[in-house]
Design a protein around this motif. Structure first.
Motif, PDB file in Angstrom:
ATOM      1  N   HIS A 291       0.135  13.003  -6.708  1.00  0.00           N
ATOM      2  CA  HIS A 291      -1.144  12.467  -6.253  1.00  0.00           C
ATOM      3  C   HIS A 291      -2.071  12.124  -7.422  1.00  0.00           C
ATOM      4  O   HIS A 291      -2.794  11.139  -7.388  1.00  0.00           O
ATOM      5  CB  HIS A 291      -1.795  13.511  -5.333  1.00  0.00           C
ATOM      6  CG  HIS A 291      -2.990  13.033  -4.629  1.00  0.00           C
ATOM      7  ND1 HIS A 291      -4.234  13.553  -4.858  1.00  0.00           N
ATOM      8  CD2 HIS A 291      -3.162  12.054  -3.714  1.00  0.00           C
ATOM      9  CE1 HIS A 291      -5.114  12.926  -4.094  1.00  0.00           C
ATOM     10  NE2 HIS A 291      -4.489  12.013  -3.399  1.00  0.00           N
TER      11      HIS A 291
ATOM     12  N   GLY B 141     -13.878   4.203   0.833  1.00  0.00           N
ATOM     13  CA  GLY B 141     -13.524   2.836   0.447  1.00  0.00           C
ATOM     14  C   GLY B 141     -12.050   2.652   0.136  1.00  0.00           C
ATOM     15  O   GLY B 141     -11.667   1.718  -0.567  1.00  0.00           O
ATOM     16  N   PHE B 142     -11.219   3.590   0.669  1.00  0.00           N
ATOM     17  CA  PHE B 142      -9.778   3.519   0.433  1.00  0.00           C
ATOM     18  C   PHE B 142      -9.019   3.820   1.721  1.00  0.00           C
ATOM     19  O   PHE B 142      -9.495   4.588   2.565  1.00  0.00           O
ATOM     20  CB  PHE B 142      -9.342   4.537  -0.625  1.00  0.00           C
ATOM     21  CG  PHE B 142      -9.869   4.247  -2.006  1.00  0.00           C
ATOM     22  CD1 PHE B 142      -9.269   3.278  -2.808  1.00  0.00           C
ATOM     23  CD2 PHE B 142     -10.961   4.938  -2.508  1.00  0.00           C
ATOM     24  CE1 PHE B 142      -9.758   2.998  -4.083  1.00  0.00           C
ATOM     25  CE2 PHE B 142     -11.453   4.672  -3.775  1.00  0.00           C
ATOM     26  CZ  PHE B 142     -10.852   3.693  -4.572  1.00  0.00           C
ATOM     27  N   VAL B 143      -7.836   3.247   1.820  1.00  0.00           N
ATOM     28  CA  VAL B 143      -6.876   3.634   2.855  1.00  0.00           C
ATOM     29  C   VAL B 143      -5.777   4.452   2.163  1.00  0.00           C
ATOM     30  O   VAL B 143      -5.527   4.251   0.974  1.00  0.00           O
ATOM     31  CB  VAL B 143      -6.280   2.388   3.556  1.00  0.00           C
ATOM     32  CG1 VAL B 143      -7.252   1.812   4.548  1.00  0.00           C
ATOM     33  CG2 VAL B 143      -5.801   1.321   2.558  1.00  0.00           C
ATOM     34  N   PRO B 144      -5.148   5.381   2.878  1.00  0.00           N
ATOM     35  CA  PRO B 144      -5.240   5.649   4.302  1.00  0.00           C
ATOM     36  C   PRO B 144      -6.484   6.478   4.648  1.00  0.00           C
ATOM     37  O   PRO B 144      -6.980   7.246   3.838  1.00  0.00           O
ATOM     38  CB  PRO B 144      -3.975   6.460   4.577  1.00  0.00           C
ATOM     39  CG  PRO B 144      -3.722   7.214   3.306  1.00  0.00           C
ATOM     40  CD  PRO B 144      -4.147   6.273   2.217  1.00  0.00           C
TER      41      PRO B 144
ATOM     42  N   GLY C 147      -7.902  -4.850  -4.159  1.00  0.00           N
ATOM     43  CA  GLY C 147      -8.984  -4.012  -4.686  1.00  0.00           C
ATOM     44  C   GLY C 147     -10.290  -4.378  -4.009  1.00  0.00           C
ATOM     45  O   GLY C 147     -10.561  -5.558  -3.790  1.00  0.00           O
ATOM     46  N   ALA C 148     -11.065  -3.343  -3.667  1.00  0.00           N
ATOM     47  CA  ALA C 148     -12.388  -3.524  -3.059  1.00  0.00           C
ATOM     48  C   ALA C 148     -12.373  -4.474  -1.858  1.00  0.00           C
ATOM     49  O   ALA C 148     -13.219  -5.360  -1.733  1.00  0.00           O
ATOM     50  CB  ALA C 148     -13.390  -4.015  -4.104  1.00  0.00           C
ATOM     51  N   THR C 149     -11.426  -4.275  -0.963  1.00  0.00           N
ATOM     52  CA  THR C 149     -11.343  -5.085   0.257  1.00  0.00           C
ATOM     53  C   THR C 149     -12.579  -4.789   1.125  1.00  0.00           C
ATOM     54  O   THR C 149     -12.813  -3.619   1.461  1.00  0.00           O
ATOM     55  CB  THR C 149     -10.059  -4.717   1.037  1.00  0.00           C
ATOM     56  OG1 THR C 149      -8.957  -4.798   0.136  1.00  0.00           O
ATOM     57  CG2 THR C 149      -9.848  -5.639   2.225  1.00  0.00           C
TER      58      THR C 149
ATOM     59  N   ASP D 188      -7.949  10.235   2.147  1.00  0.00           N
ATOM     60  CA  ASP D 188      -7.111  10.597   1.008  1.00  0.00           C
ATOM     61  C   ASP D 188      -5.755  11.123   1.512  1.00  0.00           C
ATOM     62  O   ASP D 188      -5.694  12.010   2.363  1.00  0.00           O
ATOM     63  CB  ASP D 188      -7.787  11.644   0.109  1.00  0.00           C
ATOM     64  CG  ASP D 188      -7.261  11.535  -1.308  1.00  0.00           C
ATOM     65  OD1 ASP D 188      -7.947  10.982  -2.176  1.00  0.00           O
ATOM     66  OD2 ASP D 188      -6.124  11.968  -1.509  1.00  0.00           O
ATOM     67  N   SER D 189      -4.691  10.555   0.958  1.00  0.00           N
ATOM     68  CA  SER D 189      -3.347  10.801   1.486  1.00  0.00           C
ATOM     69  C   SER D 189      -2.969  12.285   1.519  1.00  0.00           C
ATOM     70  O   SER D 189      -2.372  12.751   2.493  1.00  0.00           O
ATOM     71  CB  SER D 189      -2.319  10.020   0.676  1.00  0.00           C
ATOM     72  OG  SER D 189      -2.444  10.330  -0.689  1.00  0.00           O
TER      73      SER D 189
ATOM     74  N   SER E 218       0.819  -1.222   0.000  1.00  0.00           N
ATOM     75  CA  SER E 218       0.000   0.000   0.000  1.00  0.00           C
ATOM     76  C   SER E 218       0.850   1.269   0.000  1.00  0.00           C
ATOM     77  O   SER E 218       1.171   1.827   1.054  1.00  0.00           O
ATOM     78  CB  SER E 218      -0.967   0.001   1.175  1.00  0.00           C
ATOM     79  OG  SER E 218      -1.837   1.096   1.025  1.00  0.00           O
ATOM     80  N   SER E 219       1.167   1.738  -1.195  1.00  0.00           N
ATOM     81  CA  SER E 219       1.973   2.954  -1.315  1.00  0.00           C
ATOM     82  C   SER E 219       1.232   4.163  -0.742  1.00  0.00           C
ATOM     83  O   SER E 219       1.828   5.024  -0.099  1.00  0.00           O
ATOM     84  CB  SER E 219       2.322   3.211  -2.784  1.00  0.00           C
ATOM     85  OG  SER E 219       1.155   3.267  -3.562  1.00  0.00           O
ATOM     86  N   TRP E 220      -0.089   4.217  -0.943  1.00  0.00           N
ATOM     87  CA  TRP E 220      -0.842   5.362  -0.412  1.00  0.00           C
ATOM     88  C   TRP E 220      -0.839   5.345   1.109  1.00  0.00           C
ATOM     89  O   TRP E 220      -0.766   6.393   1.757  1.00  0.00           O
ATOM     90  CB  TRP E 220      -2.265   5.369  -0.966  1.00  0.00           C
ATOM     91  CG  TRP E 220      -2.282   5.560  -2.441  1.00  0.00           C
ATOM     92  CD1 TRP E 220      -2.572   4.629  -3.394  1.00  0.00           C
ATOM     93  CD2 TRP E 220      -1.949   6.760  -3.179  1.00  0.00           C
ATOM     94  NE1 TRP E 220      -2.455   5.164  -4.649  1.00  0.00           N
ATOM     95  CE2 TRP E 220      -2.083   6.466  -4.551  1.00  0.00           C
ATOM     96  CE3 TRP E 220      -1.562   8.046  -2.806  1.00  0.00           C
ATOM     97  CZ2 TRP E 220      -1.843   7.415  -5.550  1.00  0.00           C
ATOM     98  CZ3 TRP E 220      -1.318   8.986  -3.807  1.00  0.00           C
ATOM     99  CH2 TRP E 220      -1.460   8.672  -5.153  1.00  0.00           C
TER     100      TRP E 220
ATOM    101  N   LEU F 162      -4.972  -6.110   2.433  1.00  0.00           N
ATOM    102  CA  LEU F 162      -5.653  -5.741   1.182  1.00  0.00           C
ATOM    103  C   LEU F 162      -5.886  -6.970   0.313  1.00  0.00           C
ATOM    104  O   LEU F 162      -5.018  -7.844   0.202  1.00  0.00           O
ATOM    105  CB  LEU F 162      -4.822  -4.713   0.415  1.00  0.00           C
ATOM    106  CG  LEU F 162      -4.658  -3.351   1.095  1.00  0.00           C
ATOM    107  CD1 LEU F 162      -3.824  -2.424   0.226  1.00  0.00           C
ATOM    108  CD2 LEU F 162      -6.004  -2.722   1.432  1.00  0.00           C
TER     109      LEU F 162
HETATM  110  N1  LIG Z   1      -6.311   8.813  -3.820  1.00  0.00           N
HETATM  111  C1  LIG Z   1      -6.230   7.925  -2.690  1.00  0.00           C
HETATM  112  C2  LIG Z   1      -5.799   6.567  -3.173  1.00  0.00           C
HETATM  113  C3  LIG Z   1      -5.884   5.534  -2.079  1.00  0.00           C
HETATM  114  C4  LIG Z   1      -5.824   4.114  -2.619  1.00  0.00           C
HETATM  115  O1  LIG Z   1      -5.927   3.853  -3.830  1.00  0.00           O
HETATM  116  N2  LIG Z   1      -5.650   3.152  -1.670  1.00  0.00           N
HETATM  117  C5  LIG Z   1      -5.682   1.758  -2.005  1.00  0.00           C
HETATM  118  C6  LIG Z   1      -4.567   1.010  -1.297  1.00  0.00           C
HETATM  119  S1  LIG Z   1      -2.939   1.539  -1.803  1.00  0.00           S
HETATM  120  C7  LIG Z   1      -6.968   1.154  -1.492  1.00  0.00           C
HETATM  121  O2  LIG Z   1      -7.441   1.501  -0.435  1.00  0.00           O
HETATM  122  N3  LIG Z   1      -7.576   0.256  -2.267  1.00  0.00           N
HETATM  123  C8  LIG Z   1      -8.768  -0.414  -1.857  1.00  0.00           C
HETATM  124  C9  LIG Z   1      -8.536  -1.862  -1.607  1.00  0.00           C
HETATM  125  O3  LIG Z   1      -7.430  -2.361  -1.945  1.00  0.00           O
HETATM  126  O4  LIG Z   1      -9.432  -2.490  -1.093  1.00  0.00           O
HETATM  127  C10 LIG Z   1      -5.273   8.512  -1.646  1.00  0.00           C
HETATM  128  O5  LIG Z   1      -4.497   9.408  -2.015  1.00  0.00           O
HETATM  129  O6  LIG Z   1      -5.315   8.142  -0.470  1.00  0.00           O
END
Ligand SMILES: N[C@@H](CCC(=O)N[C@@H](CS)C(=O)NCC(=O)O)C(=O)O
Length: 222
Positions: free
Chosen positions: A101, A53-56, A41-43, A67-68, A14-16, A38
């Motif tokens: 970003h 629906g995203f981390v962080p 996708g869509a965890t 959103d990071s 998870s780079s974000w 994770l």
């Molecule tokens: N634009 C978002 C992108 C965040 C993102 O894409 N996170 C991914 C993990 S690196 C995520 O949560 N994906 C949903 C998943 O894997 O269930 C941010 O800057 O935080």
């Protein structure tokens, strides 16, 4: 009791999450960390527990920040030194962080984040494409410009800041995939890998359970 919770994903991928986590740690916020493995996708847990629906995702003293880059901006309210004091430098670093970003999609798709792993040269060469190579060239030029402007060794200057949090995962991708980069960029990549917080992230990534690993990422390493 902590002031809140930072929700992140598998550190290895998870780079974000690394971006948000670095910002929170650099600002010294007292938060618990909850990590969701994770799915790729869509965890379901991430979908259920976070607004977008995203981390962080950060919950802190009544504030909800997802959103990071928003997390970075929020952290800089507690630690203003995470951006340069100078308005013109701050504008430069904010622009570079926003470019990271919203951009570099070919690079991100071609060379996924797999922290601490080393891709085979065959896998790297098979994945290579002109768009990703152009992204690397742009990033090297951008880093050179920012390092000259702030004096380095970090993009933010003497101490790492939000721009470094935003670009740290790219530094790890370039190393994982053994990509060509300028000497200046290699120096910056080394500085990022030597940063105590990045070292801690790598150590914690290494300690994650083996069943959090995902074959569709790992097999891309060749
Ligand atoms: N634009 C978002 C992108 C965040 C993102 O894409 N996170 C991914 C993990 S690196 C995520 O949560 N994906 C949903 C998943 O894997 O269930 C941010 O800057 O935080």
């Amino acid at each position: 009791m902590a002031d809140g919770t930072l929700f992140i994903g598998t550190r290895r991928y998870s780079s974000w999450s690394l971006r948000g986590w670095l910002a929170v740690q650099m600002a010294g916020l007292d938060v618990e960390i909850t990590t969701f493995p994770l799915a790729g996708g869509a965890t379901p847990e991430v979908k259920a527990r976070t607004p977008a629906g995203f981390v962080p995702y950060l919950e802190h003293q009544g504030a909800r920040i997802w959103d990071s880059l928003s997390i970075g901006e929020y952290c800089a309210e507690f630690a203003p030194g995470l951006w340069p004091e100078d308005r013109i430098l701050r504008a430069l670093l904010r622009s570079a962080s926003a470019e990271m970003h919203s951009g570099f999609l070919p690079l991100r798709r071609t060379y996924p984040t797999i922290m601490g792993a080393v891709a085979s040269p065959q896998a790297r060469d098979a994945a290579a494409n002109d768009e990703a190579t152009a992204d690397i060239a742009r990033i090297c030029a951008l880093w050179a410009e920012l390092l000259v402007a702030t004096g380095g060794p970090y993009l933010n200057g003497a101490e790492a800041g939000i721009a470094d949090a935003m670009f740290a995962p790219v530094a790890t991708r370039i190393r994982t995939w053994g990509l060509d980069a300028t000497d200046v960029a290699q120096g910056y990549i080394a500085a990022i890998h030597d940063h105590p917080l990045v070292k801690r992230w790598f150590a914690e990534a290494e300690a994650e359970p083996a069943d959090w690993r995902r074959e569709h990422y790992e097999t891309r390493l060749g």
